[in-house]
Design a protein around this motif. Sequence first.
Motif, mmCIF file in Angstrom:
data_model
loop_
_atom_site.group_PDB
_atom_site.id
_atom_site.type_symbol
_atom_site.label_atom_id
_atom_site.label_comp_id
_atom_site.label_asym_id
_atom_site.label_seq_id
_atom_site.Cartn_x
_atom_site.Cartn_y
_atom_site.Cartn_z
ATOM 1 N N ARG A 11 1.716 13.785 -3.280
ATOM 2 C CA ARG A 11 0.396 13.988 -3.244
ATOM 3 C C ARG A 11 0.109 12.612 -3.979
ATOM 4 O O ARG A 11 0.849 12.092 -4.981
ATOM 5 N N LEU A 12 -0.874 11.891 -3.685
ATOM 6 C CA LEU A 12 -1.335 10.636 -4.410
ATOM 7 C C LEU A 12 -3.040 10.999 -4.834
ATOM 8 O O LEU A 12 -3.750 11.647 -4.385
ATOM 9 N N GLU A 13 -3.099 10.611 -6.219
ATOM 10 C CA GLU A 13 -4.429 10.617 -6.833
ATOM 11 C C GLU A 13 -4.881 9.640 -7.452
ATOM 12 O O GLU A 13 -4.118 8.730 -8.291
ATOM 13 N N CYS A 14 -6.332 9.163 -7.411
ATOM 14 C CA CYS A 14 -6.855 8.066 -8.127
ATOM 15 C C CYS A 14 -8.067 8.808 -8.930
ATOM 16 O O CYS A 14 -8.884 9.317 -8.137
ATOM 17 N N VAL A 15 -8.248 8.755 -10.034
ATOM 18 C CA VAL A 15 -9.385 9.066 -10.839
ATOM 19 C C VAL A 15 -9.497 10.528 -10.665
ATOM 20 O O VAL A 15 -10.321 11.219 -10.305
ATOM 21 N N LYS A 16 -8.318 11.191 -10.463
ATOM 22 C CA LYS A 16 -8.252 12.807 -10.385
ATOM 23 C C LYS A 16 -8.832 13.353 -8.887
ATOM 24 O O LYS A 16 -9.200 14.426 -8.745
ATOM 25 N N LYS A 17 -8.595 12.256 -7.925
ATOM 26 C CA LYS A 17 -9.201 12.489 -6.524
ATOM 27 C C LYS A 17 -8.077 12.245 -5.852
ATOM 28 O O LYS A 17 -7.349 11.096 -5.608
ATOM 29 N N PRO A 18 -7.709 13.117 -4.759
ATOM 30 C CA PRO A 18 -6.721 13.219 -3.667
ATOM 31 C C PRO A 18 -7.180 11.864 -2.850
ATOM 32 O O PRO A 18 -8.283 11.692 -2.269
ATOM 33 N N MET A 19 -5.843 11.219 -2.641
ATOM 34 C CA MET A 19 -5.937 9.750 -1.796
ATOM 35 C C MET A 19 -4.901 10.096 -0.882
ATOM 36 O O MET A 19 -3.797 10.353 -1.005
ATOM 37 N N THR B 211 0.787 -1.340 -0.055
ATOM 38 C CA THR B 211 0.089 0.127 -0.140
ATOM 39 C C THR B 211 0.782 1.197 0.113
ATOM 40 O O THR B 211 2.084 1.433 0.791
ATOM 41 N N LEU B 212 0.532 2.263 -0.773
ATOM 42 C CA LEU B 212 1.259 3.383 -0.814
ATOM 43 C C LEU B 212 0.612 4.675 -0.113
ATOM 44 O O LEU B 212 -0.641 4.647 0.332
ATOM 45 N N SER B 213 1.483 5.340 0.477
ATOM 46 C CA SER B 213 1.081 6.666 1.381
ATOM 47 C C SER B 213 1.788 7.873 1.064
ATOM 48 O O SER B 213 3.222 7.941 0.714
ATOM 49 N N GLU C 250 -4.372 1.882 -10.026
ATOM 50 C CA GLU C 250 -3.442 2.668 -10.736
ATOM 51 C C GLU C 250 -3.832 4.261 -10.092
ATOM 52 O O GLU C 250 -4.761 4.618 -9.424
ATOM 53 N N CYS C 251 -2.676 5.123 -9.908
ATOM 54 C CA CYS C 251 -2.743 6.384 -9.648
ATOM 55 C C CYS C 251 -1.724 7.255 -10.175
ATOM 56 O O CYS C 251 -0.843 6.723 -10.854
ATOM 57 N N GLY C 252 -1.909 8.537 -9.944
ATOM 58 C CA GLY C 252 -0.873 9.489 -9.997
ATOM 59 C C GLY C 252 -0.404 10.022 -8.898
ATOM 60 O O GLY C 252 -0.844 9.863 -7.827
ATOM 61 N N ILE C 253 1.394 10.307 -8.926
ATOM 62 C CA ILE C 253 1.754 10.769 -7.709
ATOM 63 C C ILE C 253 2.598 12.313 -8.095
ATOM 64 O O ILE C 253 3.105 12.042 -9.193
ATOM 65 N N ALA C 254 2.758 12.786 -7.100
ATOM 66 C CA ALA C 254 3.745 14.090 -7.082
ATOM 67 C C ALA C 254 4.851 13.686 -6.488
ATOM 68 O O ALA C 254 4.938 13.598 -5.410
ATOM 69 N N PHE C 255 6.024 13.659 -7.313
ATOM 70 C CA PHE C 255 7.386 13.124 -6.691
ATOM 71 C C PHE C 255 8.198 14.365 -6.296
ATOM 72 O O PHE C 255 8.433 15.124 -7.423
ATOM 73 N N GLU C 256 8.823 14.279 -5.238
ATOM 74 C CA GLU C 256 9.720 15.584 -4.985
ATOM 75 C C GLU C 256 11.205 14.947 -5.020
ATOM 76 O O GLU C 256 11.492 14.239 -3.991
#
Length: 242
Positions: free
Chosen positions: A203-211, A180-182, A219-225
């Motif tokens: 930041r984590l997003e699934c279907v354009k919603k913050p998670m 699991t990701l956090s 599947e998800c999108g992430i903001a990597f720093e």
Amino acid sequence: APPVGSILEVPEDVNLLNHDAKKNQAGQERDFSVLFKNGEDKSGAKFINLIIKADVLGSVGAIIESLAKLETNEIKIKIVGKGLGMIGEADVLKAEATSSKIIGFHVKPATNVENLARDKKVEIKYYEVIYHLIEDIQNQIATMKVKETVRNLIGKLEVIKIFRRENKNMIVGGRVIEGTLSTSDAVIVTRGGEAVSSGKVSRLECVKKPMEKVAFGQECGIAFEGNPIIQEGDVLEFYQEK
């Protein structure tokens, strides 16, 4: 005045004794600088250097005995100097040379000595109760201890697509292939099983919603720093640090 325990000699040649005394004193001062100023020995242990002055000899012994029980393998207490009576200029100068703190138990320095300590940036602490002294040193030891960071792997993300790349961050999309990701976890970027960079996910997003968390298989999108070198096919390992 000579400290308690000093041996007084009556020489045949006073001039010779004066010369030897000055030579020995200079050698002792050099030794103090070598032994104590660095605050760490070859084993990696750190030192708390103290000069103890008290009103009676029994108090000095009780303080030293109590301090000895506080030592650990990482933190050692070094008694650079000890004695009875008021804190003097010599104590301040020795404390400066050895990076020591002066402990006054039922004794205080004269105003001129306090001014000298302020100029030399030497800390003097006064106590009326041994327990308070010991408590302060315990707190100092606690702050000096090296904190060990333990990383636990909690999840992995396989990068499928790169959406945006900037100087110090990226936005990428991928699939959770393990755990699991956090957003609160440290992240290591791996390529072909080898670590190539590290950072964190803000930041984590699934279907354009913050998670807050994303589970296995999603599947998800992430903001990597971090260093923006992530490529498609890389695997991001998510760790929880304690």
